[in-house]
Design a protein around this motif. Structure first.
Motif, short mmCIF file in Angstrom:
data_model
loop_
_atom_site.label_atom_id
_atom_site.label_comp_id
_atom_site.label_asym_id
_atom_site.label_seq_id
_atom_site.Cartn_x
_atom_site.Cartn_y
_atom_site.Cartn_z
N GLY A 163 0.81 -1.21 0.00
CA GLY A 163 0.00 0.00 0.00
C GLY A 163 0.84 1.26 0.00
O GLY A 163 1.80 1.37 0.75
N GLY A 164 0.51 2.20 -0.87
CA GLY A 164 1.23 3.47 -0.91
C GLY A 164 2.52 3.40 -1.69
O GLY A 164 3.16 2.37 -1.76
N ALA A 165 2.90 4.51 -2.26
CA ALA A 165 4.14 4.58 -3.02
C ALA A 165 5.24 5.11 -2.11
O ALA A 165 5.17 6.24 -1.64
CB ALA A 165 3.97 5.47 -4.23
N ALA A 166 6.24 4.31 -1.87
CA ALA A 166 7.33 4.72 -0.99
C ALA A 166 8.61 4.99 -1.79
O ALA A 166 9.68 5.01 -1.24
CB ALA A 166 7.58 3.64 0.05
N ILE A 167 8.47 5.18 -3.11
CA ILE A 167 9.64 5.40 -3.94
C ILE A 167 9.91 6.90 -4.01
O ILE A 167 9.04 7.68 -4.31
CB ILE A 167 9.41 4.84 -5.36
N ARG A 168 11.16 7.27 -3.71
CA ARG A 168 11.54 8.68 -3.79
C ARG A 168 12.48 8.84 -4.99
O ARG A 168 13.47 8.14 -5.11
CB ARG A 168 12.24 9.11 -2.51
N LEU A 169 12.14 9.81 -5.84
CA LEU A 169 12.96 10.08 -7.01
C LEU A 169 13.99 11.16 -6.70
O LEU A 169 13.71 12.07 -5.92
CB LEU A 169 12.08 10.56 -8.16
N PRO A 170 15.15 11.08 -7.31
CA PRO A 170 16.10 12.17 -7.15
C PRO A 170 15.59 13.42 -7.87
O PRO A 170 14.73 13.34 -8.74
CB PRO A 170 17.38 11.65 -7.80
N TRP A 171 16.14 14.59 -7.54
CA TRP A 171 15.64 15.84 -8.09
C TRP A 171 15.78 15.90 -9.60
O TRP A 171 14.94 16.43 -10.30
CB TRP A 171 16.36 17.03 -7.45
N TRP A 172 16.84 15.29 -10.14
CA TRP A 172 17.07 15.39 -11.57
C TRP A 172 16.14 14.49 -12.37
O TRP A 172 15.98 14.68 -13.57
CB TRP A 172 18.53 15.08 -11.91
N ALA A 173 15.51 13.52 -11.74
CA ALA A 173 14.58 12.65 -12.45
C ALA A 173 13.33 13.40 -12.87
O ALA A 173 12.66 13.00 -13.82
CB ALA A 173 14.20 11.45 -11.58
N LEU A 174 13.01 14.48 -12.21
CA LEU A 174 11.89 15.33 -12.60
C LEU A 174 12.36 16.58 -13.34
O LEU A 174 11.67 17.07 -14.23
CB LEU A 174 11.07 15.73 -11.37
N ALA A 175 13.53 17.07 -12.99
CA ALA A 175 14.02 18.33 -13.58
C ALA A 175 14.44 18.14 -15.04
O ALA A 175 14.16 19.02 -15.87
CB ALA A 175 15.18 18.88 -12.76
N LEU A 176 15.10 17.06 -15.38
CA LEU A 176 15.59 16.88 -16.74
C LEU A 176 14.46 16.73 -17.76
O LEU A 176 14.50 17.38 -18.80
CB LEU A 176 16.55 15.69 -16.81
N PRO A 177 13.43 15.92 -17.52
CA PRO A 177 12.33 15.89 -18.49
C PRO A 177 11.60 17.23 -18.60
O PRO A 177 11.18 17.63 -19.68
CB PRO A 177 11.40 14.80 -17.96
N ALA A 178 11.46 17.93 -17.48
CA ALA A 178 10.81 19.24 -17.52
C ALA A 178 11.65 20.22 -18.33
O ALA A 178 11.11 21.01 -19.13
CB ALA A 178 10.59 19.76 -16.10
N LEU A 179 12.96 20.20 -18.17
CA LEU A 179 13.85 21.08 -18.93
C LEU A 179 13.79 20.74 -20.42
O LEU A 179 13.73 21.64 -21.26
CB LEU A 179 15.28 20.96 -18.41
N ALA A 180 13.79 19.46 -20.75
CA ALA A 180 13.70 19.05 -22.16
C ALA A 180 12.37 19.50 -22.77
O ALA A 180 12.33 19.96 -23.91
CB ALA A 180 13.84 17.53 -22.27
N PHE A 181 11.30 19.41 -22.02
CA PHE A 181 10.00 19.86 -22.51
C PHE A 181 10.01 21.35 -22.78
O PHE A 181 9.52 21.81 -23.82
CB PHE A 181 8.91 19.51 -21.49
N VAL A 182 10.59 22.13 -21.89
CA VAL A 182 10.63 23.58 -22.06
C VAL A 182 11.48 23.95 -23.28
O VAL A 182 11.12 24.83 -24.07
CB VAL A 182 11.16 24.26 -20.78
N VAL A 183 12.61 23.27 -23.46
CA VAL A 183 13.48 23.56 -24.60
C VAL A 183 12.77 23.23 -25.91
O VAL A 183 12.79 24.01 -26.86
CB VAL A 183 14.81 22.80 -24.48
#
Length: 68
Positions: A15-35
Motif C-alpha cells: 500500500g502506498g508509493a514509498a519510492i523517492r525520485l532524485p531531483w534530476w529525475a523530474l528536472a531533466l524531463p521538464a527542462l527538455a520539454f521547455v526547450v
C-alpha cells in the motif's frame, strides 16, 4: 551447497508509493520539454532551420505525385 536466505523482519507492504525520485529525475524531463516548446514557438533559433526549403520541396513532389 546453496546459501540460506534470511527471512524479512516484517512483511513487505504494497500500500502506498514509498519510492523517492532524485531531483534530476523530474528536472531533466521538464527542462527538455521547455526547450522543445521554445524551439516550436520560435524555430528560427534552431540550427537546422535552413532545412525548411527541403521540406517544402518534398511536399511539392508529393503534391505533384498525387495530382497525376
Amino acid at each position: 551447497m546453496p546459501a540460506r536466505t534470511h527471512p524479512r523482519p516484517h512483511p513487505v507492504t504494497t500500500g502506498g508509493a514509498a519510492i523517492r525520485l532524485p531531483w534530476w529525475a523530474l528536472a531533466l524531463p521538464a527542462l527538455a520539454f521547455v526547450v522543445l516548446l521554445a524551439l516550436i514557438a520560435n524555430p528560427s533559433d534552431a540550427q537546422a532551420a535552413s532545412g525548411a526549403p527541403a521540406v517544402a520541396r518534398v511536399l511539392e513532389h508529393a503534391r505533384q505525385l498525387l495530382t497525376r
